[in-house]
Motif scaffolding. Structure first.
Motif, PDB file in Angstrom:
ATOM      1  N   CYS A 145       0.816  -1.211   0.000  1.00  0.00           N
ATOM      2  CA  CYS A 145       0.000   0.000   0.000  1.00  0.00           C
ATOM      3  C   CYS A 145       0.854   1.267   0.000  1.00  0.00           C
ATOM      4  N   THR A 146       2.003   1.225   0.675  1.00  0.00           N
ATOM      5  CA  THR A 146       2.864   2.407   0.786  1.00  0.00           C
ATOM      6  C   THR A 146       4.070   2.330  -0.133  1.00  0.00           C
ATOM      7  N   ALA A 147       4.690   1.142  -0.223  1.00  0.00           N
ATOM      8  CA  ALA A 147       5.905   0.976  -1.033  1.00  0.00           C
ATOM      9  C   ALA A 147       5.562   0.503  -2.439  1.00  0.00           C
ATOM     10  N   TYR A 148       4.406   0.896  -2.928  1.00  0.00           N
ATOM     11  CA  TYR A 148       3.905   0.374  -4.208  1.00  0.00           C
ATOM     12  C   TYR A 148       4.840   0.663  -5.377  1.00  0.00           C
ATOM     13  N   LYS A 149       5.640   1.695  -5.275  1.00  0.00           N
ATOM     14  CA  LYS A 149       6.508   2.062  -6.392  1.00  0.00           C
ATOM     15  C   LYS A 149       7.677   1.098  -6.546  1.00  0.00           C
ATOM     16  N   PHE A 150       8.005   0.368  -5.495  1.00  0.00           N
ATOM     17  CA  PHE A 150       9.222  -0.448  -5.503  1.00  0.00           C
ATOM     18  C   PHE A 150       8.941  -1.945  -5.553  1.00  0.00           C
ATOM     19  N   VAL A 151       7.690  -2.330  -5.721  1.00  0.00           N
ATOM     20  CA  VAL A 151       7.348  -3.748  -5.686  1.00  0.00           C
ATOM     21  C   VAL A 151       6.519  -4.104  -6.917  1.00  0.00           C
TER      22      VAL A 151
ATOM     23  N   ASP B 111       6.157  18.039  15.797  1.00  0.00           N
ATOM     24  CA  ASP B 111       5.089  17.955  14.798  1.00  0.00           C
ATOM     25  C   ASP B 111       5.385  16.736  13.939  1.00  0.00           C
ATOM     26  N   PHE B 112       4.370  15.920  13.723  1.00  0.00           N
ATOM     27  CA  PHE B 112       4.485  14.689  12.948  1.00  0.00           C
ATOM     28  C   PHE B 112       3.437  14.706  11.850  1.00  0.00           C
ATOM     29  N   GLY B 113       3.849  14.425  10.632  1.00  0.00           N
ATOM     30  CA  GLY B 113       2.843  14.400   9.583  1.00  0.00           C
ATOM     31  C   GLY B 113       3.422  14.071   8.225  1.00  0.00           C
ATOM     32  N   PRO B 114       2.569  13.900   7.267  1.00  0.00           N
ATOM     33  CA  PRO B 114       1.115  13.734   7.414  1.00  0.00           C
ATOM     34  C   PRO B 114       0.761  12.441   8.166  1.00  0.00           C
ATOM     35  N   SER B 115      -0.518  12.202   8.316  1.00  0.00           N
ATOM     36  CA  SER B 115      -0.998  11.039   9.053  1.00  0.00           C
ATOM     37  C   SER B 115      -0.439   9.744   8.469  1.00  0.00           C
ATOM     38  N   THR B 116      -0.239   8.761   9.333  1.00  0.00           N
ATOM     39  CA  THR B 116       0.227   7.445   8.893  1.00  0.00           C
ATOM     40  C   THR B 116      -0.699   6.847   7.845  1.00  0.00           C
ATOM     41  N   ARG B 117      -1.976   7.110   7.939  1.00  0.00           N
ATOM     42  CA  ARG B 117      -2.931   6.537   6.991  1.00  0.00           C
ATOM     43  C   ARG B 117      -2.839   7.182   5.610  1.00  0.00           C
TER      44      ARG B 117
ATOM     45  N   HIS C 214      -0.111   7.174   3.806  1.00  0.00           N
ATOM     46  CA  HIS C 214       0.813   6.358   3.017  1.00  0.00           C
ATOM     47  C   HIS C 214       2.069   7.100   2.565  1.00  0.00           C
ATOM     48  N   THR C 215       2.557   8.030   3.373  1.00  0.00           N
ATOM     49  CA  THR C 215       3.844   8.660   3.080  1.00  0.00           C
ATOM     50  C   THR C 215       4.898   8.035   3.998  1.00  0.00           C
ATOM     51  N   TRP C 216       6.161   8.433   3.771  1.00  0.00           N
ATOM     52  CA  TRP C 216       7.237   7.972   4.647  1.00  0.00           C
ATOM     53  C   TRP C 216       7.436   8.915   5.830  1.00  0.00           C
TER      54      TRP C 216
ATOM     55  N   ALA D 100       4.435  12.171  -1.760  1.00  0.00           N
ATOM     56  CA  ALA D 100       5.431  13.083  -1.198  1.00  0.00           C
ATOM     57  C   ALA D 100       4.779  13.969  -0.139  1.00  0.00           C
ATOM     58  N   PRO D 101       5.351  14.030   1.071  1.00  0.00           N
ATOM     59  CA  PRO D 101       4.777  14.849   2.147  1.00  0.00           C
ATOM     60  C   PRO D 101       5.473  16.201   2.281  1.00  0.00           C
ATOM     61  N   ALA D 102       4.795  17.132   2.906  1.00  0.00           N
ATOM     62  CA  ALA D 102       5.377  18.434   3.236  1.00  0.00           C
ATOM     63  C   ALA D 102       4.639  18.994   4.448  1.00  0.00           C
ATOM     64  N   ILE D 103       5.323  19.847   5.192  1.00  0.00           N
ATOM     65  CA  ILE D 103       4.713  20.548   6.322  1.00  0.00           C
ATOM     66  C   ILE D 103       5.122  22.013   6.247  1.00  0.00           C
ATOM     67  N   SER D 104       4.167  22.916   6.363  1.00  0.00           N
ATOM     68  CA  SER D 104       4.457  24.342   6.507  1.00  0.00           C
ATOM     69  C   SER D 104       4.045  24.749   7.912  1.00  0.00           C
ATOM     70  N   MET D 105       4.903  25.520   8.591  1.00  0.00           N
ATOM     71  CA  MET D 105       4.628  25.835   9.997  1.00  0.00           C
ATOM     72  C   MET D 105       5.232  27.175  10.382  1.00  0.00           C
ATOM     73  N   THR D 106       4.778  27.668  11.514  1.00  0.00           N
ATOM     74  CA  THR D 106       5.292  28.907  12.086  1.00  0.00           C
ATOM     75  C   THR D 106       5.782  28.631  13.496  1.00  0.00           C
ATOM     76  N   VAL D 107       7.010  29.076  13.784  1.00  0.00           N
ATOM     77  CA  VAL D 107       7.619  28.866  15.094  1.00  0.00           C
ATOM     78  C   VAL D 107       7.821  30.213  15.770  1.00  0.00           C
ATOM     79  N   ASN D 108       7.523  30.268  17.054  1.00  0.00           N
ATOM     80  CA  ASN D 108       7.654  31.490  17.841  1.00  0.00           C
ATOM     81  C   ASN D 108       8.989  31.490  18.575  1.00  0.00           C
ATOM     82  N   PHE D 109       9.970  32.230  18.025  1.00  0.00           N
ATOM     83  CA  PHE D 109      11.265  32.376  18.677  1.00  0.00           C
ATOM     84  C   PHE D 109      11.194  33.530  19.676  1.00  0.00           C
TER      85      PHE D 109
END
Length: 609
Positions: free
Chosen positions: A240-246, A399-405, A407-409, A435-444
């Motif tokens: 389901c996740t590694a479909y490109k390599f099998v 921060d963890f993402g996207p969700s495990t469901r 199907h990203t790494w 392909a996953p991505a995360i955009s975020m704002t951090v308060n320094f």
């Protein structure tokens, strides 16, 4: 009394060993194709799951009855020969008194139940990782809310001792079916609640399906079927996740809904159509031969709640310690950011690298860390949670993402300073892996800086990389005036995708003179670059660490960036030096098995007079 406690403890020990093997074997096998991004043939070792079946075949049975093998087994047995003889005498009575179930249906259902338990409840953090979303509405954190999973599983087992009519059993199955759909399609807290209901349902049906399984007239066929179903579902989960390599992966792409639906159907059919006898029926028959066995349920319940209590206490202590560590970043204008692909917390020899990773990350003194390929919340990768572990160990916000469901790494973000908001993205991936991505704002400490982190698809998928570069450049363009990009983009400096990010994303490369890069890149806008370093992986992963130091300008409209490169650290203030623990400036690769600066770094940046 003592023989009963001995039996309970023996079964608990054997169960712990058995489930440990179910956890450990898949990642041990998967490690090798992970390195080659293709099947290696070592997947055949999954036949080890069928080892219980081997004992009923002639050659293995004779081997198991060899006097030397038996002597070795006796040394490892908690019980004795008397138990074995009593069990043998009870066997005929059990077979006569307990209604038999068809071995095929019972085997498939039991194997599916085993896989469901491992897949979704093999670690208390898994439901949280299925339900997770961006800040501030992330859903329940694995700790302390993982304790709810423990309670759900325990209450499900307690519920199994109730008497169920056909109507209530059917209604309960519909609840279980609905909760599995909720875990897949709902979000944050709603998905987590559905997952906890599924935990209650899963443990509730365990005794009945186990009772059907052990009462089959053909135990060898039932066990073979169960292990075949388990292994088949495990491989389908990989596909389901590694479909490109099998081979044939395109047909299983992102099809976890089909897998979960099939599992629930198999469990439901056996739960609803089987005889209304569960594991306790076998216990009742045995109790006629062994009066003490009548007390076994109470001792099992006591032991179960003891384990749950210890688990909750452990989670509580970890949570309290973690909360004390958070928010200890001191106010400052300068910050450091790093990117590291670390292959799901396994080193280059296949061992867990979490302890070594924590030490390395701590030594870099990085304020913001993104780790690519970090979603280990899958049964074939180990069902563990590096994000929770490293966050607690380092005292960083996570921060963890996207969700495990999805199907990203996976992408992990660790920040010494609070994460104000974040959004998880699935980049366009029509041909290759998601392909996953995360955009975020951090308060320094009062100064807000945006970060965009991304993991592009493979080099072979040209269309995917083109679309992903466009999508990420749009994220960068729409970010605030102060943004740092940390990405794994599988393209060379000056390539089409690199240029797309620089020009349309309106960012600068941390070091445009470094042409010997391929995957990891650091880019920025609206901050002042201070330093750049590359640190060798020393076998802890297959990829190096890249770091950059920045300064937040006092006046965004009138600041001047540093445009001169120096390699002599004495030419810049000591407070912006990289940790000398990694050595000094070094040209070329570092092939020693130590973490060391390499590839013509570290470099520092000054303003040209």
């Amino acid at each position: 009394m003592f023989p009963l406690w001995k039996a309970v403890l023996s079964e608990s020990l054997l169960g712990y060993i058995s489930w440990s093997l179910y956890h450990a074997l898949p990642p041990m096998i998967y490690y090798f194709p992970l390195q080659t991004l293709a099947l290696t043939g070592l997947e055949v070792f999954a036949v080890a799951f069928f080892s219980p079946v081997f004992l009923i075949t002639g050659p293995f049975w004779r081997l198991a009855n060899n006097k030397y093998i038996l002597a070795l087994l006796r040394l490892t047995m908690v019980g004795g020969d008397k138990r074995k003889e009593e069990a043998s005498k009870r066997g005929d009575a059990v077979r006569e008194a307990v209604p038999h179930h068809h071995w095929l249906l019972s085997g498939i259902a039991f194997g599916s139940l085993m896989f469901l338990t491992l897949w979704i409840f093999g670690e208390v953090s898994l439901i949280s990782r299925w339900a997770v979303s961006g800040h501030p509405h992330t859903g329940p954190d694995p700790n302390p809310y993982g304790g709810a999973v423990l309670l759900g599983l325990a209450h499900g087992l307690m519920l199994s001792f109730w008497s169920w009519s056909s109507v209530t059993r059917f209604a309960w199955f519909l609840v279980g079916l609905a909760s599995s759909a909720g875990l897949l399609y709902l979000h944050t807290w709603s998905a987590a609640v559905a997952g906890n209901i599924l935990a209650v349902f899963t443990m509730c049906v365990w005794p009945q399906l186990a009772g059907h399984f052990v009462s089959c007239l053909h135990p060898g066929k039932a066990m073979s079927t169960a292990m075949f179903a388990y292994v088949l579902e495990l491989f389908f989960c990989v596909w389901c996740t590694a479909y490109k390599f099998v081979p044939g992966g395109i047909y299983a792409r992102e099809s976890s809904h089909l897998l979960l639906g099939f599992i629930m159907l198999c469990i439901g059919v056996d739960f609803l159509t089987g005889p209304k006898k569960d594991l306790s029926s076998v216990s009742e028959v045995k109790s006629k031969q062994t009066p003490l066995f009548k007390k076994c349920k109470n001792y099992i319940k006591l032991l179960l709640w003891l384990f749950v209590g210890v688990g909750l206490l452990g989670l509580g202590l970890r949570y309290k310690t973690y909360q004390k560590k958070l928010g200890q970043g001191v106010p400052k204008r300068d910050f450091s950011a790093m990117i590291w692909p670390f292959r799901f917390a396994y080193d280059n020899e296949g061992w867990s690298n979490l302890e070594g990773s924590a030490n390395l990350l701590n030594q870099t003194d990085a304020d913001f860390i993104t780790i690519i390929e970090s979603d280990a919340s899958k049964p074939f990768i180990g069902n563990n949670d590096p994000t929770m572990w490293l966050g607690e160990r380092l005292g960083f916000y996570t921060d963890f993402g996207p969700s495990t469901r999805d199907h990203t790494w996976g992408i992990m973000a660790l920040s010494r300073y609070p994460i104000v908001k974040s959004t998880h993205h699935l980049l366009p991936s029509p041909e290759g892996e998601i392909a996953p991505a995360i955009s975020m704002t951090v308060n320094f400490t009062g100064k807000l800086v945006d970060f965009v982190v991304a993991h592009f698809g493979n080099e072979e998928e040209d269309l995917d990389r083109k679309l992903q570069a466009i999508a990420v450049s749009n994220l960068l363009e729409t970010s605030s005036k102060q943004v740092v990009f940390l990405g794994y983009i599988t393209s060379a400096p000056g390539s089409r995708d690199y240029t797309e990010l620089i020009e349309n994303g309106n960012v600068q490369d941390i070091d445009s003179t470094d042409h010997d890069r391929w995957c990891s890149y650091i880019m920025y806008r609206g901050v002042i670059r201070l330093g750049y370093a590359r640190i060798s992986h020393a076998g802890l992963s297959d990829s190096e660490v890249q770091m950059a130091k920045f300064r937040i300008p006092d006046h965004l409209d009138s600041y001047v960036d540093n445009d001169r490169i120096v390699t002599d650290p004495s030419q810049v203030p000591e407070d912006i030096h990289f940790n000398p623990r990694f050595g000094s400036y070094k040209d070329g690769h570092n092939y020693e098995h130590i973490h060391h600066f390499h590839m013509s770094t570290p470099k520092y940046f000054k303003h040209r007079n």
